[in-house]
Design a protein around this motif. Sequence first.
Motif, PDB file in Angstrom:
ATOM      1  N   ILE A   1       0.846  -1.199   0.000  1.00 35.18           N
ATOM      2  CA  ILE A   1       0.000   0.000   0.000  1.00 35.18           C
ATOM      3  C   ILE A   1       0.876   1.243   0.000  1.00 35.18           C
ATOM      4  CG2 ILE A   1      -1.626   1.358   1.368  1.00 35.18           C
ATOM      5  CD1 ILE A   1      -2.935  -1.167   2.276  1.00 35.18           C
ATOM      6  N   GLU A   2       0.563   2.158  -0.884  1.00 36.73           N
ATOM      7  CA  GLU A   2       1.276   3.434  -0.901  1.00 36.73           C
ATOM      8  C   GLU A   2       0.349   4.528  -1.410  1.00 36.73           C
ATOM      9  OE1 GLU A   2       3.776   3.838  -4.853  1.00 36.73           O
ATOM     10  OE2 GLU A   2       4.324   1.948  -3.851  1.00 36.73           O
ATOM     11  N   LYS A   3       0.667   5.743  -1.012  1.00 32.14           N
ATOM     12  CA  LYS A   3      -0.148   6.881  -1.448  1.00 32.14           C
ATOM     13  C   LYS A   3       0.126   7.162  -2.925  1.00 32.14           C
ATOM     14  CE  LYS A   3       1.011   9.906   1.718  1.00 32.14           C
ATOM     15  NZ  LYS A   3       1.032  11.200   2.424  1.00 32.14           N
TER      16      LYS A   3
ATOM     17  N   TYR B   1      -4.874   5.881  -2.188  1.00 35.38           N
ATOM     18  CA  TYR B   1      -3.910   4.798  -2.008  1.00 35.38           C
ATOM     19  C   TYR B   1      -4.056   3.755  -3.107  1.00 35.38           C
ATOM     20  CZ  TYR B   1      -3.458   6.567   2.781  1.00 35.38           C
ATOM     21  OH  TYR B   1      -3.244   7.363   3.877  1.00 35.38           O
TER      22      TYR B   1
END
Length: 562
Positions: A427-429, A455
Motif C-alpha cells: 500500500i502506498e499513497k 492509495y
Amino acid sequence: MKILIEGAYYPITTLQNIFDDPKFYTQNGLEGKIISVGYYHSFEKNELVYMLPKVFMTDDINSVFGKTKDELLDLDSIKNIKHDLQYNWIRQSSLYFYNSLLEYRKRITDSQIVNKTERFELNTNLGDQEYSYLDLLLSFVNFYKKNKNHILYKHIEYNSNQAKKPKWEKTIRKSLPILTSNNLPIYVSIRNKKKTVNKEEELLTYFFSILENFNQDHNLNLRIDKSFKIIKGNSFKNLQANGLTKLKKIKYRYFNDTLKRMYALCEIYFTQTDKSSSKKKREDFLSVNNYNLVFEDMIDKLFSDELNNTEVNNVSLKDLKKNDDGKIIDHIYDYKSLIDTSNIFYIGDSKYYKSNSEAGNLSKYKQFTYAKNVIQFNIDLLNKDKNKPYKTGIRYRDELTEGYNITPNFFIYGYIENEENFDEHLIEKKKDLPVKSFHYKDRLFDRDTLFVHQYKINFLFVLKAYTNFNTIKTQKFREEVKRDFRKHFIDFFNDSKSCEFEFYKCKSTSLKDYESIVSNNFKSLNGKCYVNMETELILAKHIENGIEESIMKEFELITELK
C-alpha cells in the motif's frame, strides 16, 4: 488453457470458437469485446478459459506483464509452459482468482452484501452443491497429493496379502521390498503361478486414469507411480462414455474412508462425462459483469468485515453503510481520531480501474457526499439522545465550540507491478496531497471541510487474502493499515505548507475560560476551534487568513500533532 482480458478486443470468429454462448462478449463489427470476468469450461472442447480483470492490464496496448493478449490467448501452444518460471503468475493468479469468485458467490448468498438488483450480476449454470470442471480437477489433484503415500502403501500391502503360493526365492532374488515402521518387508511384486483379482484395483484404475487424463490435458506435471494400471487413449474415452454404469457395479465394495472419498470423486466426474447421464452439461461457467462489486467486497473483507454485525443502541453499521439518500458506502470502520483519544469513522471507496488509473471528479464528489451523510447520521443520533452516540468514544461535534471533528476519507485502487508477489500489500499513497473540499477554506473544524487521501494496493495480495487469510492474519493487516492511514493524515496536518493550517492550544485549561473566549469571539472562531476529549481547546489557523492578535494571545503553538 486460454486467458482473455476484460475490456480487450478479439476477432469475433475467435470468440465464437471459444464460447458456446455470446453472453461473455459484445460484438462490434469483426471484433468482440470481453465484458465478463470469470471462468469458463467447454466439455466438448475440453478447454479452460479465464477472463481476467482489467487490472491485470498494465498499459493501453492490451499487454499483461510483457505478454500480448494474443500470446495469452493460447497458452498451450507455448513450449514448456509448466516449467517456465515467467508463467508461474498465471498458474497462481488463475487459482486465486477462481477461488475469489467462489468466495464472492458464497458471501452474497449468505449475507446479501450487495443490492438485491445487483446480486444477479453473478452468472453461473452451477447449483450450490455442484462441482465445476475446475473444482473436479483441483479436488483430484489435492486428494492425490494428500493421500498418495497412503494409497500406494495400501495398494502394495493388498497385493502382498493376496498373493497365493508365492515363489519366495525368486521374489527375494528379483525384487526389493518396502520396509514398514516395524522393519517388516512388503514386496511390491510377488512371483507366483496364480494371482487373485484385486477388488480394489478397479477403483484405483479409474481414479488414476482420470488423474492422468487431467495431468496430460493441463500440464500438471504430476508423477504417478507406475505400479498403478492406467487406461489411456480411446479406451479412456470409452470409459468416460459409460464409466458411471461401471462404477455403480462396484459401489458396495469399499468401506475404507479414503477409498469412499475416491469413489465419490470418480462418481462426480463420470456423472459429467457419461453419455447416458441426464445431468451432463455442455459447459460450466462462473462469471460476473460488474467486477467492481467483487473488488469492493474483497477490500471490505480486508478492512471492515468484522463490523458488519456490530450493533449499538439498535443501530448497526449497515445503517451507516446504506445512506438514506440511497448511496452505499464501500468501506467504513472506526479508529482513533486525528486530534484526540476519541474515535472517528474512516470512510473509504474502492476504485476498480486498470493499473495506474485514477478517480475522476464524479467519484470525488460522491466521496464527499458519503462523508457528509455519515456525519449527519451521527449528529442525528446525538440530537435524539445526547448521551447515546453510535458507539462509546465516537465523537463528531463539540457542543461548546459547535466545531466538528476531522473526518478522514480515502480512495483505494488495485494495481499490479510484480506478477509474482502475492504476499505483500504494498500500500502506498498515489499522491502526497489529498483531495479536499470546503465551503470556507479557513474553517478546518467545519462539517463541509473534508480531505481524501488516495492509495493503491497490490491486487494480487488482495486476491490471495480474500480466500486464504485467517482471522489472525486479517486482523494484523487491519491494525497495520489503520495505523498507517492515521499517521499519513497526521503527517499531512503537521506540514503547515501542505495542509495550510497551523495548530494552537489554549493556554488556559478551564472550561469557563473556553466558553468566555468562544462566545466573545464566536464569529472569528466559528469552525476554527474544537474542544477535544482531553478537554483541550484546539485552534486551527489558516496560514493565509489571520486571527486577531488579541485572540491569539490566549493560545500557544502546537509544534506537532501526535
